[in-house]
Design a protein around this motif. Sequence first.
Motif, PDB file in Angstrom:
ATOM      1  N   LEU A 132       0.824  -1.216   0.000  1.00 26.87           N
ATOM      2  CA  LEU A 132       0.000   0.000   0.000  1.00 26.87           C
ATOM      3  C   LEU A 132       0.853   1.259   0.000  1.00 26.87           C
ATOM      4  N   LEU A 133       1.957   1.245   0.733  1.00 28.60           N
ATOM      5  CA  LEU A 133       2.815   2.423   0.767  1.00 28.60           C
ATOM      6  C   LEU A 133       3.554   2.624  -0.567  1.00 28.60           C
ATOM      7  N   ILE A 134       3.871   1.544  -1.253  1.00 30.15           N
ATOM      8  CA  ILE A 134       4.461   1.653  -2.592  1.00 30.15           C
ATOM      9  C   ILE A 134       3.447   2.299  -3.534  1.00 30.15           C
ATOM     10  N   VAL A 135       2.206   1.838  -3.470  1.00 26.29           N
ATOM     11  CA  VAL A 135       1.151   2.418  -4.315  1.00 26.29           C
ATOM     12  C   VAL A 135       0.962   3.899  -3.970  1.00 26.29           C
ATOM     13  N   ARG A 136       0.936   4.219  -2.683  1.00 28.47           N
ATOM     14  CA  ARG A 136       0.818   5.625  -2.260  1.00 28.47           C
ATOM     15  C   ARG A 136       1.950   6.452  -2.860  1.00 28.47           C
ATOM     16  N   ASP A 137       3.179   5.944  -2.760  1.00 26.11           N
ATOM     17  CA  ASP A 137       4.330   6.681  -3.285  1.00 26.11           C
ATOM     18  C   ASP A 137       4.271   6.809  -4.807  1.00 26.11           C
ATOM     19  N   PHE A 168       1.537   7.127  -6.514  1.00 27.17           N
ATOM     20  CA  PHE A 168       0.606   8.232  -6.741  1.00 27.17           C
ATOM     21  C   PHE A 168       1.291   9.578  -6.519  1.00 27.17           C
ATOM     22  N   ASP A 169       2.267   9.602  -5.636  1.00 28.88           N
ATOM     23  CA  ASP A 169       3.010  10.844  -5.369  1.00 28.88           C
ATOM     24  C   ASP A 169       4.125  11.089  -6.382  1.00 28.88           C
ATOM     25  N   GLY A 170       4.245  10.220  -7.391  1.00 30.37           N
ATOM     26  CA  GLY A 170       5.187  10.444  -8.481  1.00 30.37           C
ATOM     27  C   GLY A 170       6.486   9.658  -8.409  1.00 30.37           C
ATOM     28  N   MET A 171       6.646   8.816  -7.401  1.00 26.62           N
ATOM     29  CA  MET A 171       7.859   8.009  -7.332  1.00 26.62           C
ATOM     30  C   MET A 171       7.814   6.928  -8.395  1.00 26.62           C
ATOM     31  N   ARG A 172       9.013   6.649  -8.965  1.00 24.39           N
ATOM     32  CA  ARG A 172       9.072   5.663 -10.040  1.00 24.39           C
ATOM     33  C   ARG A 172      10.255   4.709  -9.932  1.00 24.39           C
ATOM     34  N   ARG A 173      11.289   5.076  -9.223  1.00 24.66           N
ATOM     35  CA  ARG A 173      12.508   4.270  -9.209  1.00 24.66           C
ATOM     36  C   ARG A 173      12.678   3.508  -7.905  1.00 24.66           C
ATOM     37  N   PHE A 174      13.270   2.325  -8.036  1.00 23.01           N
ATOM     38  CA  PHE A 174      13.515   1.443  -6.901  1.00 23.01           C
ATOM     39  C   PHE A 174      14.199   2.202  -5.759  1.00 23.01           C
ATOM     40  N   GLY A 175      15.274   2.895  -6.066  1.00 25.39           N
ATOM     41  CA  GLY A 175      16.035   3.605  -5.036  1.00 25.39           C
ATOM     42  C   GLY A 175      15.206   4.669  -4.333  1.00 25.39           C
ATOM     43  N   ASP A 176      14.336   5.343  -5.072  1.00 25.67           N
ATOM     44  CA  ASP A 176      13.484   6.365  -4.459  1.00 25.67           C
ATOM     45  C   ASP A 176      12.475   5.727  -3.501  1.00 25.67           C
ATOM     46  N   PHE A 177      11.876   4.604  -3.939  1.00 25.92           N
ATOM     47  CA  PHE A 177      10.950   3.894  -3.041  1.00 25.92           C
ATOM     48  C   PHE A 177      11.693   3.463  -1.780  1.00 25.92           C
ATOM     49  N   ASN A 207      12.555   6.430   0.570  1.00 22.01           N
ATOM     50  CA  ASN A 207      11.377   7.019   1.190  1.00 22.01           C
ATOM     51  C   ASN A 207      10.745   6.100   2.227  1.00 22.01           C
ATOM     52  N   LEU A 208      10.726   4.800   1.944  1.00 29.46           N
ATOM     53  CA  LEU A 208      10.059   3.843   2.835  1.00 29.46           C
ATOM     54  C   LEU A 208      10.987   3.263   3.898  1.00 29.46           C
ATOM     55  N   GLY A 209      12.276   3.213   3.617  1.00 25.22           N
ATOM     56  CA  GLY A 209      13.204   2.598   4.557  1.00 25.22           C
ATOM     57  C   GLY A 209      13.028   1.092   4.650  1.00 25.22           C
ATOM     58  N   VAL A 210      12.528   0.493   3.594  1.00 24.21           N
ATOM     59  CA  VAL A 210      12.270  -0.941   3.559  1.00 24.21           C
ATOM     60  C   VAL A 210      13.505  -1.671   3.034  1.00 24.21           C
ATOM     61  N   THR A 242      18.395   7.193 -18.944  1.00 20.43           N
ATOM     62  CA  THR A 242      19.409   6.386 -18.273  1.00 20.43           C
ATOM     63  C   THR A 242      19.032   4.913 -18.371  1.00 20.43           C
ATOM     64  N   ALA A 243      19.885   4.055 -17.872  1.00 17.62           N
ATOM     65  CA  ALA A 243      19.667   2.610 -17.959  1.00 17.62           C
ATOM     66  C   ALA A 243      18.694   2.102 -16.895  1.00 17.62           C
ATOM     67  N   TYR A 244      18.188   2.986 -16.063  1.00 19.85           N
ATOM     68  CA  TYR A 244      17.292   2.562 -14.991  1.00 19.85           C
ATOM     69  C   TYR A 244      15.930   2.145 -15.528  1.00 19.85           C
ATOM     70  N   GLN A 245      15.233   1.383 -14.714  1.00 24.99           N
ATOM     71  CA  GLN A 245      13.861   0.980 -14.988  1.00 24.99           C
ATOM     72  C   GLN A 245      12.955   1.772 -14.049  1.00 24.99           C
ATOM     73  N   GLU A 246      11.803   2.162 -14.535  1.00 29.83           N
ATOM     74  CA  GLU A 246      10.848   2.879 -13.700  1.00 29.83           C
ATOM     75  C   GLU A 246       9.579   2.065 -13.542  1.00 29.83           C
ATOM     76  N   TYR A 247       8.934   2.254 -12.399  1.00 30.76           N
ATOM     77  CA  TYR A 247       7.656   1.616 -12.100  1.00 30.76           C
ATOM     78  C   TYR A 247       6.569   2.671 -12.225  1.00 30.76           C
ATOM     79  N   VAL A 248       5.533   2.349 -12.992  1.00 24.85           N
ATOM     80  CA  VAL A 248       4.435   3.296 -13.194  1.00 24.85           C
ATOM     81  C   VAL A 248       3.104   2.601 -12.914  1.00 24.85           C
TER      82      VAL A 248
END
Length: 148
Positions: A27-32, A34-43, A46-49, A76-82
Amino acid sequence: MPFRKSLKNEACPVARSVDLIGDRWSLLIVRDAFDGMRRFGDFQRNLGVARNILADRLRKLVDAGILGTQDASDGTAYQEYVLTLEGESLFPVVVALRQWGERHLFERGERHSVLVEKGTGKAIAFMAPAARDGSTLLPGATEVRKVV
């Protein structure tokens, strides 16, 4: 870790939904998202998981069609989650949890984040189930019809 019985074959839509997105990380990944997060490192920042837990939840959300993957928008070579359309349809669920938390988990005057309309900057209206005539539905005015 004890084995958790899957609820994916239950006749109850709430049970199936909780089975898929009911843990806090999903749920927190989905929330993030919605807030515009897309990259593994950003999630993760932000979550500290833990990385392994985040990777597992992202995989499950992608497998379920809630998130999709794409090449990074900056080239860049990164993958994003949308969020997919199915994922975006979780917006009322996230808003309902937010509004319940605002009403019941904060002291009067305690600071917290607020969901606002971009165009006006004003807090969104309280969400409530509505009858076909537009009136607010209270729990006593509904019933679940069990599958027989």
